[in-house]
Write an enzyme that holds these catalytic residues in place. Structure first.
Site, PDB file in Angstrom:
ATOM      1  N   SER A  52      -5.368  -2.685 -11.365  1.00 44.53           N
ATOM      2  CA  SER A  52      -4.849  -1.327 -11.228  1.00 44.53           C
ATOM      3  C   SER A  52      -3.847  -1.073 -12.342  1.00 44.53           C
ATOM      4  CB  SER A  52      -4.163  -1.137  -9.873  1.00 44.53           C
ATOM      5  OG  SER A  52      -3.436   0.078  -9.849  1.00 44.53           O
ATOM      6  N   ALA A 111       2.869  10.312  -1.121  1.00 43.30           N
ATOM      7  CA  ALA A 111       3.255  11.721  -1.172  1.00 43.30           C
ATOM      8  C   ALA A 111       2.544  12.566  -0.133  1.00 43.30           C
ATOM      9  CB  ALA A 111       2.996  12.286  -2.569  1.00 43.30           C
ATOM     10  N   LEU A 113      -0.669  13.092  -0.126  1.00 45.82           N
ATOM     11  CA  LEU A 113      -1.767  13.774  -0.814  1.00 45.82           C
ATOM     12  C   LEU A 113      -3.032  12.915  -0.810  1.00 45.82           C
ATOM     13  CD1 LEU A 113       0.182  15.250  -3.866  1.00 45.82           C
ATOM     14  CD2 LEU A 113      -0.251  16.293  -1.634  1.00 45.82           C
ATOM     15  N   ASP A 160      -9.220  12.915   5.344  1.00 49.39           N
ATOM     16  CA  ASP A 160      -8.978  12.615   3.935  1.00 49.39           C
ATOM     17  C   ASP A 160     -10.253  12.218   3.210  1.00 49.39           C
ATOM     18  OD1 ASP A 160      -6.375  13.138   4.566  1.00 49.39           O
ATOM     19  OD2 ASP A 160      -5.748  11.038   4.609  1.00 49.39           O
TER      20      ASP A 160
END
Length: 369
Positions: A52, A111, A113, A160
């Site tokens: 990552s 966050a 999101l 999501d």
């Protein structure tokens, strides 16, 4: 057969419909331009390598045969998502000879999101295209949700992952979780001179800390008292008088009223109404999350209150809660002043300055090259 490529899955903003998905209700999210890109390549050696760009020191090397064993606790938390997705593909009979994954995300973690679903879905569509092209979007959603539920430990619903897979540019996704029915609802804010601002409060939500699971259990307990399979089946707040526990009654009241708000907002937008008309529903949704569901936090409440006091048509927290972000529906030419007002309010309250940006409805998960 492809042996390498790049795939992208977006984060999401849920315009309205929070904590309704695992109650078999309705949601109205949109994908955002921020997301996670997965660069994937086939390996022939039975190994998995994960990297990552946001955690360059946490490179993970594992063997596929070891994924079903213990030892996951020793791995970095972010790695549980892609490894869970790989494990789910294998569990469902899709052979993976080995794979190398490099991940790069622009969604701020914590966050609210949905960086986690963006991560899982980007990996899932990469594995689908490389190893299992017959896997449907519905199965990808289930694979990514199960990876989060089983291998990360968050008992989330399908909001999501559905947003990451099914949203289209320029539209909100109306999803009836019970039936799986979807509808693309046009959401052209620029046509009306509007912006949807996001304020990332910098107070990360942590759904694995237990409060999210507790809310889900409370909803199930309220449904049991009401003798219905899910709170989706309750359509009147008057019925909630049968719930003796005041905490469970409040949890149920949020879900019942939030489902009603989703339906009302969807109907207005479907009819082509000026989005300013939905502003009060957004603010009412925040009050319900704050008071009845008790998943807000002081920075979220401050951002919502400041935005509304400075002319936002509506504002609310987004995501699972306990931190994260706020959205505010504002006039385009008022956006800079709104951002400054929220920043000043945070400074006055000795909170770190929030990150702020506008979002527009983006495309769902797709291959880049």
């Amino acid at each position: 057969m492809d042996t390498a490529g790049r795939w992208h899955a977006p984060g999401r903003v849920n315009l309205i419909g929070e904590h309704t998905d695992y109650n078999d209700g309705y949601v109205l999210p949109m994908a955002v331009p921020l997301g996670v890109t997965c660069t994937a390549a086939v390996r022939p050696d039975g190994k998995v390598r994960l990297r990552s760009r946001q955690a360059p020191c946490d490179e993970v090397d594992a063997t596929l045969c070891a994924l079903g064993t213990s030892g996951w606790q020793e791995l970095p938390g972010w790695a549980h998502y892609p490894l869970g997705v790989i494990r789910e593909f294998e569990r469902r009979g899709h052979e993976i000879p080995g794979v190398e994954l490099e991940l790069d995300g622009t969604v701020p973690m914590g966050a609210g999101l949905s960086s986690s679903a963006a991560l899982s879905c980007s990996v899932a569509i990469a594995l689908r295209d490389l190893f299992a092209p017959s896997v449907s979007a519905a199965e990808i959603i289930d694979i990514a949700r199960r990876a989060e539920n089983v291998y990360v430990g968050v008992p989330s619903g399908v909001l999501d992952q559905s947003a990451a897979m099914l949203c289209t540019a320029g539209h909100l996704l109306f999803l009836d979780v019970r039936t799986g029915a979807t509808e693309q609802i046009p959401f052209d804010l620029h046509r009306f001179g509007l912006e949807l601002l996001v304020f990332d409060t910098g107070s990360p939500h942590r759904l694995v800390d237990g409060e999210y699971a507790r809310r889900r259990a409370e909803c199930a307990a309220a449904a049991e008292e009401l003798d219905v399979p899910f709170l989706r089946d309750v359509t009147s707040v008057d019925a909630l008088d049968r719930v003796a526990d005041p905490v469970l009654r409040r949890r149920a009241r949020h879900v019942v009223t939030e489902n009603a708000r989703v339906l009302a907002v969807t109907e207005r937008l479907r009819a082509g109404a000026d989005p300013r008309a939905i502003g009060p529903a957004l603010t009412a949704g925040h009050a319900s999350l704050r008071d009845d569901f008790e998943v807000s936090a002081p920075p979220l409440d401050l951002a919502v209150g400041t935005a509304v006091a400075n002319g936002a048509y509506g504002a609310r927290m987004v995501g699972g809660g306990f931190g994260g972000s706020v959205i505010a529906l504002v006039d385009h030419d008022r956006a800079p002043a709104m951002i400054a007002a929220v920043r000043d309010a945070f400074a006055h309250s000795h909170f770190d300055a929030p990150r702020s940006f506008a979002v527009t409805p983006a495309a769902g998960a797709h291959r880049l090259e």
